[in-house]
Write a protein that holds these residues in place. Structure first.
Motif, PDB file in Angstrom:
ATOM      1  N   ILE A 152       0.858  -1.182   0.000  1.00  0.00           N
ATOM      2  CA  ILE A 152       0.000   0.000   0.000  1.00  0.00           C
ATOM      3  C   ILE A 152       0.895   1.234   0.000  1.00  0.00           C
ATOM      4  O   ILE A 152       1.733   1.395   0.899  1.00  0.00           O
ATOM      5  CB  ILE A 152      -0.936   0.033   1.225  1.00  0.00           C
ATOM      6  N   VAL A 153       0.718   2.099  -0.989  1.00  0.00           N
ATOM      7  CA  VAL A 153       1.565   3.287  -1.145  1.00  0.00           C
ATOM      8  C   VAL A 153       0.715   4.547  -0.993  1.00  0.00           C
ATOM      9  O   VAL A 153      -0.039   4.904  -1.904  1.00  0.00           O
ATOM     10  CB  VAL A 153       2.274   3.296  -2.511  1.00  0.00           C
ATOM     11  N   PRO A 154       0.793   5.240   0.132  1.00  0.00           N
ATOM     12  CA  PRO A 154       0.067   6.499   0.301  1.00  0.00           C
ATOM     13  C   PRO A 154       0.788   7.644  -0.395  1.00  0.00           C
ATOM     14  O   PRO A 154       1.912   7.486  -0.891  1.00  0.00           O
ATOM     15  CB  PRO A 154       0.069   6.687   1.816  1.00  0.00           C
ATOM     16  N   LYS A 155       0.138   8.798  -0.409  1.00  0.00           N
ATOM     17  CA  LYS A 155       0.825   9.990  -0.890  1.00  0.00           C
ATOM     18  C   LYS A 155       1.999  10.298   0.040  1.00  0.00           C
ATOM     19  O   LYS A 155       1.865  10.267   1.261  1.00  0.00           O
ATOM     20  CB  LYS A 155      -0.121  11.186  -0.920  1.00  0.00           C
ATOM     21  N   VAL A 156       3.148  10.606  -0.541  1.00  0.00           N
ATOM     22  CA  VAL A 156       4.332  10.954   0.256  1.00  0.00           C
ATOM     23  C   VAL A 156       4.872  12.296  -0.232  1.00  0.00           C
ATOM     24  O   VAL A 156       4.675  12.683  -1.384  1.00  0.00           O
ATOM     25  CB  VAL A 156       5.426   9.872   0.150  1.00  0.00           C
ATOM     26  N   GLY A 157       5.551  13.003   0.666  1.00  0.00           N
ATOM     27  CA  GLY A 157       6.105  14.297   0.297  1.00  0.00           C
ATOM     28  C   GLY A 157       7.221  14.192  -0.724  1.00  0.00           C
ATOM     29  O   GLY A 157       7.307  14.989  -1.656  1.00  0.00           O
ATOM     30  N   LYS A 158       8.059  13.186  -0.562  1.00  0.00           N
ATOM     31  CA  LYS A 158       9.170  12.965  -1.484  1.00  0.00           C
ATOM     32  C   LYS A 158       8.834  11.785  -2.389  1.00  0.00           C
ATOM     33  O   LYS A 158       9.240  10.648  -2.136  1.00  0.00           O
ATOM     34  CB  LYS A 158      10.469  12.706  -0.700  1.00  0.00           C
ATOM     35  N   ASP A 159       8.077  12.072  -3.458  1.00  0.00           N
ATOM     36  CA  ASP A 159       7.604  10.970  -4.290  1.00  0.00           C
ATOM     37  C   ASP A 159       8.651  10.466  -5.280  1.00  0.00           C
ATOM     38  O   ASP A 159       8.360   9.581  -6.082  1.00  0.00           O
ATOM     39  CB  ASP A 159       6.312  11.345  -5.020  1.00  0.00           C
ATOM     40  N   LYS A 160       9.869  11.021  -5.204  1.00  0.00           N
ATOM     41  CA  LYS A 160      10.980  10.482  -6.002  1.00  0.00           C
ATOM     42  C   LYS A 160      12.131  10.036  -5.103  1.00  0.00           C
ATOM     43  O   LYS A 160      13.274   9.944  -5.545  1.00  0.00           O
ATOM     44  CB  LYS A 160      11.446  11.526  -7.008  1.00  0.00           C
ATOM     45  N   ASP A 161      11.808   9.738  -3.842  1.00  0.00           N
ATOM     46  CA  ASP A 161      12.819   9.252  -2.909  1.00  0.00           C
ATOM     47  C   ASP A 161      13.441   7.964  -3.449  1.00  0.00           C
ATOM     48  O   ASP A 161      12.742   6.973  -3.693  1.00  0.00           O
ATOM     49  CB  ASP A 161      12.176   8.995  -1.545  1.00  0.00           C
ATOM     50  N   SER A 162      14.745   7.960  -3.639  1.00  0.00           N
ATOM     51  CA  SER A 162      15.412   6.845  -4.317  1.00  0.00           C
ATOM     52  C   SER A 162      15.283   5.542  -3.535  1.00  0.00           C
ATOM     53  O   SER A 162      15.122   4.465  -4.133  1.00  0.00           O
ATOM     54  CB  SER A 162      16.888   7.174  -4.547  1.00  0.00           C
ATOM     55  N   ARG A 163      15.337   5.620  -2.217  1.00  0.00           N
ATOM     56  CA  ARG A 163      15.235   4.411  -1.399  1.00  0.00           C
ATOM     57  C   ARG A 163      13.847   3.786  -1.530  1.00  0.00           C
ATOM     58  O   ARG A 163      13.710   2.574  -1.709  1.00  0.00           O
ATOM     59  CB  ARG A 163      15.538   4.768   0.056  1.00  0.00           C
ATOM     60  N   LEU A 164      12.821   4.614  -1.460  1.00  0.00           N
ATOM     61  CA  LEU A 164      11.452   4.124  -1.593  1.00  0.00           C
ATOM     62  C   LEU A 164      11.212   3.545  -2.975  1.00  0.00           C
ATOM     63  O   LEU A 164      10.648   2.445  -3.118  1.00  0.00           O
ATOM     64  CB  LEU A 164      10.468   5.269  -1.324  1.00  0.00           C
ATOM     65  N   LEU A 165      11.645   4.240  -4.024  1.00  0.00           N
ATOM     66  CA  LEU A 165      11.386   3.774  -5.391  1.00  0.00           C
ATOM     67  C   LEU A 165      12.105   2.460  -5.674  1.00  0.00           C
ATOM     68  O   LEU A 165      11.542   1.564  -6.316  1.00  0.00           O
ATOM     69  CB  LEU A 165      11.806   4.836  -6.402  1.00  0.00           C
ATOM     70  N   ALA A 166      13.334   2.329  -5.190  1.00  0.00           N
ATOM     71  CA  ALA A 166      14.082   1.080  -5.399  1.00  0.00           C
ATOM     72  C   ALA A 166      13.377  -0.084  -4.723  1.00  0.00           C
ATOM     73  O   ALA A 166      13.305  -1.195  -5.277  1.00  0.00           O
ATOM     74  CB  ALA A 166      15.506   1.236  -4.870  1.00  0.00           C
ATOM     75  N   TRP A 167      12.842   0.167  -3.530  1.00  0.00           N
ATOM     76  CA  TRP A 167      12.151  -0.899  -2.799  1.00  0.00           C
ATOM     77  C   TRP A 167      10.864  -1.300  -3.511  1.00  0.00           C
ATOM     78  O   TRP A 167      10.550  -2.494  -3.609  1.00  0.00           O
ATOM     79  CB  TRP A 167      11.860  -0.445  -1.376  1.00  0.00           C
ATOM     80  N   LEU A 168      10.137  -0.336  -4.042  1.00  0.00           N
ATOM     81  CA  LEU A 168       8.914  -0.658  -4.780  1.00  0.00           C
ATOM     82  C   LEU A 168       9.225  -1.481  -6.022  1.00  0.00           C
ATOM     83  O   LEU A 168       8.519  -2.448  -6.338  1.00  0.00           O
ATOM     84  CB  LEU A 168       8.180   0.628  -5.165  1.00  0.00           C
ATOM     85  N   ARG A 169      10.290  -1.121  -6.730  1.00  0.00           N
ATOM     86  CA  ARG A 169      10.675  -1.910  -7.911  1.00  0.00           C
ATOM     87  C   ARG A 169      11.031  -3.336  -7.506  1.00  0.00           C
ATOM     88  O   ARG A 169      10.655  -4.309  -8.188  1.00  0.00           O
ATOM     89  CB  ARG A 169      11.866  -1.254  -8.616  1.00  0.00           C
ATOM     90  N   ASP A 170      11.749  -3.481  -6.394  1.00  0.00           N
ATOM     91  CA  ASP A 170      12.148  -4.807  -5.931  1.00  0.00           C
ATOM     92  C   ASP A 170      10.934  -5.640  -5.537  1.00  0.00           C
ATOM     93  O   ASP A 170      10.855  -6.838  -5.873  1.00  0.00           O
ATOM     94  CB  ASP A 170      13.108  -4.661  -4.744  1.00  0.00           C
ATOM     95  N   GLN A 171       9.978  -5.031  -4.853  1.00  0.00           N
ATOM     96  CA  GLN A 171       8.767  -5.756  -4.469  1.00  0.00           C
ATOM     97  C   GLN A 171       7.956  -6.158  -5.691  1.00  0.00           C
ATOM     98  O   GLN A 171       7.373  -7.246  -5.741  1.00  0.00           O
ATOM     99  CB  GLN A 171       7.926  -4.897  -3.527  1.00  0.00           C
ATOM    100  N   ASN A 172       7.941  -5.310  -6.697  1.00  0.00           N
ATOM    101  CA  ASN A 172       7.260  -5.646  -7.942  1.00  0.00           C
ATOM    102  C   ASN A 172       7.903  -6.864  -8.605  1.00  0.00           C
ATOM    103  O   ASN A 172       7.198  -7.766  -9.085  1.00  0.00           O
ATOM    104  CB  ASN A 172       7.269  -4.449  -8.882  1.00  0.00           C
ATOM    105  N   LYS A 173       9.224  -6.916  -8.613  1.00  0.00           N
ATOM    106  CA  LYS A 173       9.930  -8.065  -9.195  1.00  0.00           C
ATOM    107  C   LYS A 173       9.596  -9.356  -8.456  1.00  0.00           C
ATOM    108  O   LYS A 173       9.573 -10.437  -9.046  1.00  0.00           O
ATOM    109  CB  LYS A 173      11.438  -7.825  -9.165  1.00  0.00           C
TER     110      LYS A 173
END
Length: 410
Positions: A152-173
């Protein structure tokens, strides 16, 4: 948000449809449906199986155009799916985070965990609340190396945070279904994963999304959109129907119906009209200006919200969030001590203030009563209308993208 919305004024007639302060279900149900829902609630308490079947039977039938989340397919020998609600540590939208966590936890259909992108407390917005999450994404990965079933991904202030985006890509894989709430879709889109997919988000970011992520098919007039392993919702108030749709995908329509009746909701379909929230030069623009004035003048005052053990997560989130959007107030969670407080659904909330302390707010809202959890959006809007006027309440409803409130002051 108001600063982003007002420059986009364009003419439109009228405001939101619906009845004022009439409970969350009023946006979706007729009076007869509401009565059946109440009957189902009582039966569910006495006869769980019969009550669940009745709730499913009274829920409106799905239309051909309704979005449907794919049924859950068990993986890795798990008895229940694992659902991770992820927040970006420096700023995460309160209702987007808390409400899906609460609804999914209350369903009993999944193991639900509250996560933060980094160690430490999770900062919420627009209320200044902090939450002690159950784990970081690193700790989650160590416990669940195969990944979550749903994120579940809510609205976040830093929507291009590299740590968050990398983790989402990994979970998708790893095969997770990613569910964004409101403008959480901006973070998911920033991963590149939404290219070629249908999605939606808050009405106010329509132009921004289309320009920044043109390879995504951004859909209007849907409460939520389901496209394979990606689910996305419209504005803040869509958190409840989207979460119930996910419960239905995991545990069936009867389970979702029983939970909906408990919450005070009778329809969790994807039907929605996002066009009625656009600012326009009339009523909508006036309401949005009403909630923007206090922010621009810096005149917001503290409003205390009682925080006690076992507080309803959904009621707390709606109240803190709504009062912190008025432009005239910031809502503060007030407890008997500074120790974190455990909510009904297991979140650990850090009090903003201690009752009786010198910095405690002079104005306190009454304690939460036993009203169904989803009704607290209407109760908060009614309180805002009494204290700050109907335009302020209507402006908050627009910000929530909530179809159940109409400004009777115009």
């Amino acid at each position: 948000m108001v600063a982003r919305i007002l420059p986009r004024l364009r003419p439109r007639r009228g405001g939101l449809p619906g009845r004022p302060a009439a409970a969350f279900t009023s946006a979706f149900a007729t009076p007869n449906q509401e009565n059946r829902m109440k009957t189902a609630t009582h039966l569910a308490k006495l006869l769980p199986l019969a009550g669940a079947l009745l709730c499913a039977a009274t829920a409106p039938a799905l239309a051909a155009s309704d979005e449907t989340i794919a049924p859950y397919q068990a993986r890795f020998g798990r008895a229940q799916p694992v659902i991770a609600v992820i927040g970006e540590s420096s700023g995460t939208e309160l209702s987007d985070y808390v409400i899906p966590y609460a609804v999914l936890s209350r369903s009993g259909a999944a193991e639900v965990l509250s996560l933060a992108s980094r160690p430490g407390r999770l900062q919420m917005t627009p209320a200044p609340l902090q939450i002690d999450p159950q784990a970081t994404i690193t700790q989650f990965d160590a416990r669940f190396p195969d990944g979550a079933d749903y994120i579940i991904v809510p609205k976040v202030g830093k929507d291009k945070d590299s740590r968050l985006l990398a983790w989402l890509r990994d979970q998708n894989k790893k095969g997770a279904t990613i569910v964004s709430i409101c403008d959480g879709a901006l973070a998911v889109a920033a991963t590149g994963l939404l290219k070629g997919h249908r999605a939606t988000a808050h009405w106010a970011t329509e132009e921004r999304r289309a320009k920044a992520y043109p390879d995504t098919d951004w859909v209007a007039n849907k409460r939520y959109v389901a496209d394979r392993r990606f689910v996305s919702s419209s504005g803040i108030s869509a958190a409840i129907p989207t979460s119930l749709a996910l419960v239905e995908a995991i545990a069936g329509r009867a389970r979702a119906g029983a939970l909906a009746a408990e919450l005070g909701v009778s329809d969790w379909s994807s039907r929605h009209d996002s066009s009625v929230f656009q600012p326009g030069y009339g009523q909508n623009a006036k309401a949005l200006a009403a909630i923007g004035g206090g922010r621009w003048s810096g005149t917001s005052t503290g409003i205390g919200v009682p925080l006690g053990a076992g507080v309803d997560d959904i009621a707390l989130a709606f109240t803190l969030d709504a009062y912190s959007r008025t432009g005239s107030s910031v809502a503060l969670a007030v407890s008997a001590s500074a120790a974190p407080v455990r909510t009904r659904d297991g979140l650990m909330i850090v009090p903003d203030r201690v009752a009786g302390a010198g910095d405690a707010p002079a104005i306190m809202l009454p304690p939460f009563d036993a009203a169904p959890a989803a009704h607290w959006i209407d109760k908060a809007l009614a309180g805002i209308a009494r204290r700050y006027g109907p335009d302020a309440a209507f402006g908050v409803a627009l910000a929530f993208e909530y179809p159940g409130y109409k400004n009777e002051g115009n």
